[in-house]
Design an enzyme around this catalytic site. Structure first.
Site, PDB file in Angstrom:
ATOM      1  N   ASN A 105      44.807  36.507  40.126  1.00 47.88           N
ATOM      2  CA  ASN A 105      44.322  36.873  39.579  1.00 47.88           C
ATOM      3  C   ASN A 105      43.558  37.398  38.857  1.00 47.88           C
ATOM      4  OD1 ASN A 105      43.991  37.857  36.341  1.00 47.88           O
ATOM      5  ND2 ASN A 105      45.368  36.365  35.696  1.00 47.88           N
TER       6      ASN A 105
ATOM      7  N   LYS B 125      41.476  39.162  36.854  1.00 50.66           N
ATOM      8  CA  LYS B 125      41.174  39.644  35.098  1.00 50.66           C
ATOM      9  C   LYS B 125      40.221  40.326  35.227  1.00 50.66           C
ATOM     10  CE  LYS B 125      42.708  34.516  34.110  1.00 50.66           C
ATOM     11  NZ  LYS B 125      42.577  33.113  33.140  1.00 50.66           N
TER      12      LYS B 125
ATOM     13  N   HIS C 138      50.648  37.274  30.615  1.00 51.53           N
ATOM     14  CA  HIS C 138      50.104  36.314  30.709  1.00 51.53           C
ATOM     15  C   HIS C 138      49.008  35.608  29.296  1.00 51.53           C
ATOM     16  CE1 HIS C 138      45.731  34.532  31.667  1.00 51.53           C
ATOM     17  NE2 HIS C 138      46.342  34.020  32.863  1.00 51.53           N
TER      18      HIS C 138
ATOM     19  N   GLU D 185      46.736  34.974  27.896  1.00 50.01           N
ATOM     20  CA  GLU D 185      44.945  36.030  27.066  1.00 50.01           C
ATOM     21  C   GLU D 185      46.182  37.314  27.039  1.00 50.01           C
ATOM     22  OE1 GLU D 185      43.354  36.088  30.761  1.00 50.01           O
ATOM     23  OE2 GLU D 185      42.540  33.691  30.721  1.00 50.01           O
TER      24      GLU D 185
ATOM     25  N   GLU E  93      51.776  28.474  33.107  1.00 55.35           N
ATOM     26  CA  GLU E  93      50.196  28.182  33.099  1.00 55.35           C
ATOM     27  C   GLU E  93      49.958  27.215  31.685  1.00 55.35           C
ATOM     28  OE1 GLU E  93      47.912  30.868  36.137  1.00 55.35           O
ATOM     29  OE2 GLU E  93      48.309  32.423  33.899  1.00 55.35           O
TER      30      GLU E  93
ATOM     31  N   GLY F 141      41.519  28.237  32.999  1.00 51.98           N
ATOM     32  CA  GLY F 141      39.850  28.637  33.122  1.00 51.98           C
ATOM     33  C   GLY F 141      39.094  27.409  32.161  1.00 51.98           C
TER      34      GLY F 141
ATOM     35  N   SER G 117      43.977  26.496  36.394  1.00 55.09           N
ATOM     36  CA  SER G 117      42.286  25.391  37.303  1.00 55.09           C
ATOM     37  C   SER G 117      42.535  25.548  38.881  1.00 55.09           C
ATOM     38  CB  SER G 117      41.614  24.120  36.467  1.00 55.09           C
ATOM     39  OG  SER G 117      41.367  24.691  35.352  1.00 55.09           O
TER      40      SER G 117
END
Ligand code: PGA
Length: 254
Positions: free
Chosen positions: A9, A11, A97, A99, A169, A175, A215
């Site tokens: 990903n 991003k 996702h 985010e 996730e 992150g 991560s």
């Protein structure tokens, strides 16, 4: 065996030149993919075509979009439809996702529509779920994730869910450098599989690839992917480094 998948990903990172260099460097690394393995690159929209061209002819390697609109077409400035992605012969799209759930306020209900429109256009969703830190601290992560799955996916048929791809996730591990332990990952993945088994039966549940994200890096991939219900990973930061992602691909269960 269900598909084992290493999904990158990217991003909102990399220039086109950097993206091309990364793919070229990856193609030169020594990664092993057998027919039960997939490598997927979820790239920013403008890079779908150039990355696809670079990967042309590679077995078991695909490009994905990071999102698509819940709407068919029309006056939605800045959006990209499933139909457009289909017209690029794309096969995968990341949906839900965390985010996007956070910054774009995507709800379980809207995601159900995105899943439908994606599948109606022959796109395989990589459907993301996962709990924020306060839910994990309260110990209610199992019911939280179950609700995400039920509200966005339980209207699908057993046939549609056969071979489906989920990415678990935990938001607190994305992150942050903080990875869920392999026991925490296995526990949630087994729970997710069980949620599908109760509703759709064992054959469907066993066919679903459940990826872990948060991560993942070369140093922890073998241990996490080695868990019985972990079928690979959705990888952010480490997917931007060719040697790291190549090692992650090689960490998929054989
Ligand atoms: P990370 O991101 O690997 O950088 O934690 C994972 C993701 O958000 O998909």
């Amino acid at each position: 065996m269900r598909k084992q998948i290493a999904a990158a990903n990217w991003k909102m990172n990399l220039s086109l030149q950097q993206a091309e260099e990364l793919i070229k460097a990856l193609l030169e690394t020594n990664h092993e993919l057998n027919t039960q393995h997939l490598a997927v690159f979820a790239v920013p929209f403008p890079y779908i075509i150039p990355v696809k061209q670079l990967l042309n002819g590679r077995q078991n390697v695909f490009v994905a979009a990071q999102n698509c609109s819940a709407n068919k077409n029309g006056a939605y400035t800045g959006e990209t439809s499933a139909e457009m992605l289909q017209s690029l012969a794309l096969k995968y799209v990341v949906l839900g996702h965390s985010e996007r759930r956070e910054y774009n306020h995507e709800t379980n209900e809207e995601l159900a529509k995105k899943v439908d429109i994606a599948m109606a256009h022959q796109l395989h969703p990589i459907f993301c779920c996962g709990e924020p830190l306060q839910i994990r601290e309260a110990g209610t992560q199992n019911s939280y994730v179950e609700q995400q799955l039920k509200e966005s996916l339980f209207h699908l048929s057993a046939e549609q869910l056969t071979g489906f791809i989920i990415a678990y996730e935990p938001i607190w591990a994305i992150g942050t450098g903080k990875t869920a332990s392999s026991e925490q990952a296995q526990e949630m993945h087994a729970h997710i599989r069980n949620v599908f088994e109760k509703q759709y039966g064992k054959a469907v549940a066993d066919s679903i690839s459940i990826l872990y994200g948060g991560s993942v890096k070369a140093a922890n991939a073998v241990e996490i992917f080695g868990q019985p219900d972990v079928d690979g990973g959705l990888v952010g930061g480490a997917s931007l480094v060719a040697t790291e992602f190549s090692a992650i691909i090689n960490s998929l269960k054989k």
